[in-house]
Design an enzyme around this catalytic site. Sequence first.
Site, PDB file in Angstrom:
ATOM      1  N   CYS A   1       0.813  -1.220   0.000  1.00  0.00           N
ATOM      2  CA  CYS A   1       0.000   0.000   0.000  1.00  0.00           C
ATOM      3  C   CYS A   1       0.854   1.282   0.000  1.00  0.00           C
ATOM      4  O   CYS A   1       1.540   1.539  -0.978  1.00  0.00           O
ATOM      5  CB  CYS A   1      -0.938  -0.051   1.201  1.00  0.00           C
ATOM      6  SG  CYS A   1      -2.502   0.759   0.897  1.00  0.00           S
TER       7      CYS A   1
ATOM      8  N   HIS B   1      -3.874  -5.970   1.248  1.00  0.00           N
ATOM      9  CA  HIS B   1      -3.591  -6.206   2.647  1.00  0.00           C
ATOM     10  C   HIS B   1      -4.678  -7.137   3.185  1.00  0.00           C
ATOM     11  O   HIS B   1      -5.259  -7.878   2.433  1.00  0.00           O
ATOM     12  CB  HIS B   1      -3.433  -4.904   3.435  1.00  0.00           C
ATOM     13  CG  HIS B   1      -4.649  -4.065   3.502  1.00  0.00           C
ATOM     14  ND1 HIS B   1      -4.812  -2.959   2.713  1.00  0.00           N
ATOM     15  CD2 HIS B   1      -5.749  -4.147   4.258  1.00  0.00           C
ATOM     16  CE1 HIS B   1      -5.964  -2.411   3.005  1.00  0.00           C
ATOM     17  NE2 HIS B   1      -6.565  -3.104   3.930  1.00  0.00           N
TER      18      HIS B   1
END
Lengths: 245, 460
Positions: free
Chosen positions: A96, A190
């Site tokens: 991310c 994630h």
Amino acid sequence: MKMLKLTLCHLYPELLNLYGDSGNVLTLVKRCQWRGIDVNVINHNIGDKTDFKDVDIFFIGGGADGNLGIACNDINSIKPQLEFAIEQDRVLLAICGGYQLLGKYYKGKRDTVDGLGLLDFYTEAADKYFVGNIVVDTGDYYLVGFENHMGRTYLNGLNPLGHVISGFGNNGKDKTEGVRYKNVIGTYLHGPLLPKNPKLCDEIISIALKNKYNIEDLQELDDSLEIKARQHTLKSINNKFISFA
Amino acid sequence: MRRIIAIVIAKIVIALAKLMGHGGSNIGGELALRICPDILAWFGSQVKEKIILVTGTNGKTSTNNMIYSIIRQSGHTCVCNKLGANLDSGLISAFINSSNLTGRIDADYASLEVDEASLAKVMAQLKPNIIVFTNLFRDQLDRYSEIDAILDKIKASLEKAQDAVLLINSDEPSLVSLGCSVAHTKYYYGIETQIDMGSMDLAKDNVFCKLCGERLDYAHYFYGQLGHYTCTKCHFNRPIPDFKAFLQDFEHKRELTVIGSNGFKVVRAFNTNETYSIYNTLAAISVGGLLGNTAEIVERGLENYRPQVGRMERFYIGKPITLNLAKNPVGFNESMKIVRQDMRSKVVAIGVNDLPQDGRDVSWLWDTNFEILLEIDDTIVNYTVFGRRRYDMALRLKYAGIDESKLTISETNEDAIDNVVNTRSDAAYILLNYSLLFETQKILKGRNEDVKTDSVPSVS
């Protein structure tokens, strides 16, 4: 036989820890320990004088915009060491915000932040978050995860980590997800990424063992719970995906 | 006329929802809002004395209910969203419940908890006199993004209410930084005694100074990022509280003393393992003081306070079963610290859903220190996981290091409770997040063998 030992460096765990990122480190450590491989985890925080020479696996997670800015100032000072490690085929897993940081820049709503420029991609912020479960085909196996990002990443011809089967990925347009250069893996997945993707986790461990000990094969683990968890998520997205587990 | 139609329809819907056992529902308020968009402003204008809003991540419901008890004790009427429905529709439902069919309410006060991300929407309609801030922890990442974004939103909504008095937790650096950036009248409350709350120092969100980016220096941690801190680089530090809490430990009890600036002093006994709820009580006492109540009224108000559904709620089904709502890493960690103090053989059931009101992103499970349970693993005979994200929870426990043979994955809430009841043990704990709470509580209530279930307040 002597004890195998790997060194994992978690970059800025104090700042970049937004989405259960420490779960990735925990998964790498546990899957090594279950095989009798010792793991030394080094936390590198701002201002630390860390010796990166023996690091086999680097990990960097995501964080709030403010924290990313703080981390960015510090990470530039270790850019030469990271560049060297990458060319030595060491593993760098970036999630991310940490992934975005590897690229050339992040064009935010207010200003543009320079990235590390380790790889030739860039990211622009959009208005809407891409949120939800995501399935990605790497060619070898399927990745299952959760994405939650405002950034749209464009790869400039670099190899993606995989192609989006369901979800948004890098930018919602070109069906690419993440980036793969040598053993650098950047991704928006994630959830965290590794607990539900044991194949990717084991690939990372294998690369590290190959680099350090020239060992090719990795002991199998009982992944029945991981596979059930994958099936459960895949089924909740689309019944047809269950065979991807 | 629109208003009356809205209220009549909403009243019918609320009554039906109650009949069908849907507690804490927003649906009546939602309908009323759709029929009459400015209904909240209209209700607010009827409140005679003051409107109090309670916002923050954890502790809203308990704090708000304690404030309600104090106001009732002072002999005033008060509208309150007691069950914790804290979106604008939930606030409207609370007003509708207190109104007659023409929408008239007879309320001296309104004490309302408000979802921190809905504050702007609510404050476009209601003009609060006092806003109470509890804390800001990471919560429901998909809906709220991050603490910084929430702070920006709150700051923007405060601009519309320059007259509101802010009551802020002085031990919470991100909220204090918010206080520093606005010109409102502010009061601070904080814990002075440096007690040990058994924190494992996980899930600290804001250890960096919001003003200059330097790492904050803590002389003492309570839990999460709450503590006595100072920035060594800029001048940011913990303000001296206007309402100071002191704790004194005796053999089997703890005593909380709150001292305000003008001789206001409240003393209250505390169960020693309820440390996390000190802040809720302190905030409520501070509001009691700000409203001009005597210490006696505040103390008696707190005695009459009864916690809401799923806040350390106790049942007995073949064994004592404790139900506790926990919605985010700090809430779960604090709940598990209570479980850790119980040395009886027990089942621990954990329920995780990912509906919009829970937050769809469950990566926070990995920011939660489930390793706390491992410390008393020899007393836990079975771990039961349930809810829509039961497999994520199962994996989290596997990687925390529990033995998979002790793990039961239950497909339904009923199965989970069956497993909790049928597994031989002396006690059980059920920790779960929001959308699982009411259905699970209903099942437990239906099977409860002990009519007088007691309870203590919760972190949530």
